[in-house]
Design a protein around this motif. Structure first.
Motif: not given
Length: 168
Positions: A51-60, A71-76, A78-87
């Motif tokens: 659950l990388y999105e939840e992990a990033v949200d919580t880590a922030l 964010a870097e652990m996300a396999p796809e 598109d997901v990785k980009k979305k998480l980095w944009l969230k950061i």
């Protein structure tokens, strides 16, 4: 170090074990971590659950570098980009940290300057990124020129092929 810090370190060490050496339910571990407000441990559990999105949200809420790791652990891509944009959005809107935003552009190949521009509020902040915006535009210009050259080559090849067909 206090005993609470030692216990937290032991918990994090236990959660960091490879899955084949973990003899506990991660969902239960997440509930316990949340109940006792062990945020860093919660991030590890979310990550272990994929659950990388939840992990990033919580880590922030505690540490940007921890969010980046997740964010870097996300396999796809598109997901990785979305998480980095969230950061990046967090760093711009919550922390107002321009230096950190620039490091995000360097750390993640999937995030470009044009991706983060919508997060900025005023022109003063954007002005400090003028050089980066210009370099981004230059890269696009080079790509456009390369595509124009390829199109010209293909046009010549097509014309040569048509001329060859007409002679037959």
């Amino acid at each position: 170090q206090s005993s609470e810090q030692k216990e937290c370190e032991k918990l994090i060490e236990m959660l960091s074990l490879p899955s084949e050496k973990r003899f506990f339910d991660l969902s239960y571990a997440l509930r316990v971590c949340s109940e006792y407000k062990q945020t860093k441990a919660s991030v590890l559990v979310y990550s272990a659950l994929g659950l990388y999105e939840e992990a990033v949200d919580t880590a922030l809420s505690i540490d940007t570098s921890l969010a980046k790791v997740n964010a870097e652990m996300a396999p796809e891509v598109d997901v990785k980009k979305k998480l980095w944009l969230k950061i990046a959005e967090h760093e711009i809107k919550q922390e107002n940290n321009e230096v950190e935003v620039m490091s995000i552009l360097q750390e993640c190949e999937h995030v470009k300057m044009e991706d983060i521009l919508p997060f900025f509020y005023d022109y003063k902040v954007i002005d400090s990124f003028k050089a980066d915006i210009c370099s981004s535009l230059e890269v696009y210009n080079q790509k456009i020129e390369r595509l124009k050259e390829e199109m010209a080559e293909y046009t010549q090849m097509m014309e040569a092929t048509q001329a060859e067909i007409e002679t037959l």
